[in-house]
Write an enzyme that holds these catalytic residues in place. Structure first.
Site, PDB file in Angstrom:
ATOM      1  CE  LYS A  65      48.730  17.719  57.911  1.00 36.57           C
ATOM      2  NZ  LYS A  65      49.307  19.037  57.608  1.00 36.57           N
ATOM      3  CG  ASP A 101      48.067  22.255  55.288  1.00 37.23           C
ATOM      4  OD1 ASP A 101      47.455  22.813  56.219  1.00 37.23           O
ATOM      5  OD2 ASP A 101      48.745  21.227  55.443  1.00 37.23           O
TER       6      ASP A 101
HETATM    7  P1  NAP Z   1      58.892  17.637  57.119  1.00 33.74           P
HETATM    8  O1  NAP Z   1      58.117  16.904  56.070  1.00 33.74           O
HETATM    9  O2  NAP Z   1      59.543  16.871  58.209  1.00 33.74           O
HETATM   10  O3  NAP Z   1      60.001  18.507  56.327  1.00 33.74           O
HETATM   11  C1  NAP Z   1      60.965  19.219  57.035  1.00 33.74           C
HETATM   12  C2  NAP Z   1      61.736  20.146  56.111  1.00 33.74           C
HETATM   13  O4  NAP Z   1      62.623  20.927  56.920  1.00 33.74           O
HETATM   14  C3  NAP Z   1      62.614  19.445  55.080  1.00 33.74           C
HETATM   15  O5  NAP Z   1      62.709  20.228  53.912  1.00 33.74           O
HETATM   16  C4  NAP Z   1      63.974  19.392  55.804  1.00 33.74           C
HETATM   17  O6  NAP Z   1      65.079  19.298  54.941  1.00 33.74           O
HETATM   18  C5  NAP Z   1      63.965  20.730  56.486  1.00 33.74           C
HETATM   19  N1  NAP Z   1      64.879  20.779  57.635  1.00 33.74           N
HETATM   20  C6  NAP Z   1      64.685  20.189  58.847  1.00 33.74           C
HETATM   21  N2  NAP Z   1      65.713  20.480  59.662  1.00 33.74           N
HETATM   22  C7  NAP Z   1      66.559  21.273  58.957  1.00 33.74           C
HETATM   23  C8  NAP Z   1      67.797  21.905  59.261  1.00 33.74           C
HETATM   24  N3  NAP Z   1      68.374  21.784  60.463  1.00 33.74           N
HETATM   25  N4  NAP Z   1      68.376  22.672  58.323  1.00 33.74           N
HETATM   26  C9  NAP Z   1      67.793  22.820  57.103  1.00 33.74           C
HETATM   27  N5  NAP Z   1      66.625  22.244  56.752  1.00 33.74           N
HETATM   28  C10 NAP Z   1      66.023  21.469  57.669  1.00 33.74           C
HETATM   29  O7  NAP Z   1      57.977  18.721  57.850  1.00 33.74           O
HETATM   30  P2  NAP Z   1      56.670  19.456  57.273  1.00 33.74           P
HETATM   31  O8  NAP Z   1      55.472  18.626  57.542  1.00 33.74           O
HETATM   32  O9  NAP Z   1      56.978  19.840  55.869  1.00 33.74           O
HETATM   33  O10 NAP Z   1      56.551  20.734  58.223  1.00 33.74           O
HETATM   34  C11 NAP Z   1      57.520  21.780  58.170  1.00 33.74           C
HETATM   35  C12 NAP Z   1      57.113  22.903  59.116  1.00 33.74           C
HETATM   36  O11 NAP Z   1      55.915  23.514  58.657  1.00 33.74           O
HETATM   37  C13 NAP Z   1      56.829  22.433  60.543  1.00 33.74           C
HETATM   38  O12 NAP Z   1      57.416  23.349  61.442  1.00 33.74           O
HETATM   39  C14 NAP Z   1      55.316  22.511  60.649  1.00 33.74           C
HETATM   40  O13 NAP Z   1      54.870  22.770  61.969  1.00 33.74           O
HETATM   41  C15 NAP Z   1      55.021  23.691  59.745  1.00 33.74           C
HETATM   42  N6  NAP Z   1      53.647  23.681  59.219  1.00 33.74           N
HETATM   43  C16 NAP Z   1      52.876  24.766  59.519  1.00 33.74           C
HETATM   44  C17 NAP Z   1      51.579  24.819  59.020  1.00 33.74           C
HETATM   45  C18 NAP Z   1      50.715  26.016  59.343  1.00 33.74           C
HETATM   46  O14 NAP Z   1      49.493  25.918  59.224  1.00 33.74           O
HETATM   47  N7  NAP Z   1      51.304  27.150  59.710  1.00 33.74           N
HETATM   48  C19 NAP Z   1      51.061  23.779  58.223  1.00 33.74           C
HETATM   49  C20 NAP Z   1      51.901  22.698  57.923  1.00 33.74           C
HETATM   50  C21 NAP Z   1      53.195  22.666  58.434  1.00 33.74           C
HETATM   51  P3  NAP Z   1      65.631  17.850  54.411  1.00 33.74           P
HETATM   52  O15 NAP Z   1      64.747  17.482  53.273  1.00 33.74           O
HETATM   53  O16 NAP Z   1      67.026  18.125  54.032  1.00 33.74           O
HETATM   54  O17 NAP Z   1      65.511  16.906  55.575  1.00 33.74           O
END
Ligand code: NAP
Length: 273
Positions: A65, A101
């Site tokens: 992305k 998104d």
């Molecule tokens: P990402 O860039 O890897 O970011 C992950 C986030 O989660 C960061 O803020 C991270 O905190 C936090 N995190 C991970 N493990 C954690 C823990 N154990 N405790 C507290 N915080 C934690 O991922 P992303 O691309 O943003 O995606 C996040 C979620 O959104 C995923 O589950 C994805 O499937 C979902 N999503 C859904 C849609 C939809 O259409 N519904 C669209 C996009 C994404 P740190 O910064 O401290 O590491």
């Protein structure tokens, strides 16, 4: 025949072929939509195929992305602000990159929690990763008074707030109780909730009774956060609706029909979770 795609690496898990395949059949547009595994090193070659006219466009998912931002010929201003592209459209001037998104998030709340943004003053956003960027830009577009951006790594939230600007105040997850007392929307954009994980010590009892709680995580469909919110009688909106709504603008651009997110489509995708 108009061909569209979703590229990612890996890609087998993607529900996008199911969503677009359903609409292709429903609206009889005579097109196709396929999942293609493209490794990061192969991305420039794939773009040459796209520019050569093999496809009308497609979706982009993890891990591409951000990388495709530098490969498109034109960038939609919202995608530029968010810094990520999830939808590509081939036009006369070349490939244009969009981020839907943003629209998926707003469309999901508009459909499933009507009135959620009326007089919305404060919001708590949990997580400051890739998905959080689109949510923050979307919330700013609805003129939210103050956004509390809470993240495990506070420095990442602060970097994001500086980059995006606007009424964003940052803190750690342990500040939830102190920050959420006036928040009528709680959004989880982090990956917490997947794979049996949950927020420890997030006290929803401080949240106003008319608040909406929404989660981007949709596997499981009812995350521990949403289950807790429901138990407290709060309105909840799950993340599956965002996935469905973010697909709408791409389909319309490629095939010329604005598709609807129907209960039938939702049931089809829900059955695969
Ligand atoms: P990402 O860039 O890897 O970011 C992950 C986030 O989660 C960061 O803020 C991270 O905190 C936090 N995190 C991970 N493990 C954690 C823990 N154990 N405790 C507290 N915080 C934690 O991922 P992303 O691309 O943003 O995606 C996040 C979620 O959104 C995923 O589950 C994805 O499937 C979902 N999503 C859904 C849609 C939809 O259409 N519904 C669209 C996009 C994404 P740190 O910064 O401290 O590491």
């Amino acid at each position: 025949m108009k061909r569209a795609f979703v590229i990612g690496h890996p890609i087998a898990h993607s529900r996008s072929p199911l969503i677009h395949g359903h609409w292709i059949d429903t609206y009889r547009v005579g097109g196709s939509y396929e999942a293609i595994d493209v490794a990061p090193a192969a991305l420039p070659d794939f773009f040459e195929r796209l520019k050569g006219g093999e496809f009308v466009g497609g979706n982009v998912t993890i891990p591409h992305k951000e990388q495709v931002v530098a490969l498109v010929d034109e960038l939609d201003p919202l995608a530029e602000e968010i810094g990520a592209v999830n939808t590509l459209v081939l036009r006369d001037a070349g490939v244009r990159g969009f981020n839907t998104d943003y629209m998926g998030f707003l469309g999901n709340l508009d459909q499933n929690a009507p009135g959620w943004d009326l007089g919305l003053d404060e919001v708590v956003v949990l997580g400051a990763g890739g998905a959080s960027r689109a949510i923050l830009v979307a919330l700013k577009s609805r003129a939210v008074g103050k956004i509390h951006l809470l993240n495990r790594t506070v420095g990442k939230a602060e970097d994001l707030a500086i980059e995006l600007g606007g009424p964003i105040a940052c803190g750690g997850l342990d500040e939830f109780a102190a920050r959420a007392g006036g928040a009528r929307l709680i959004v989880n954009t982090s990956s917490v909730g997947m794979k049996d994980t949950r927020f420890e010590g997030l006290d929803l009892s401080v949240v106003p009774a008319d608040a909406v709680v929404t989660d981007l995580v949709y596997v499981p469909l009812v995350t521990p956060l949403l289950a807790d919110a429901r138990q407290r009688g709060l309105r909840t909106v799950d993340g599956l609706g965002m996935l469905l709504h973010q697909a709408v603008p791409g389909f319309e651009a490629w095939f010329g029909v604005r598709p609807e997110v129907t209960p039938e489509l939702r049931a089809l995708v829900e059955a695969t979770l």
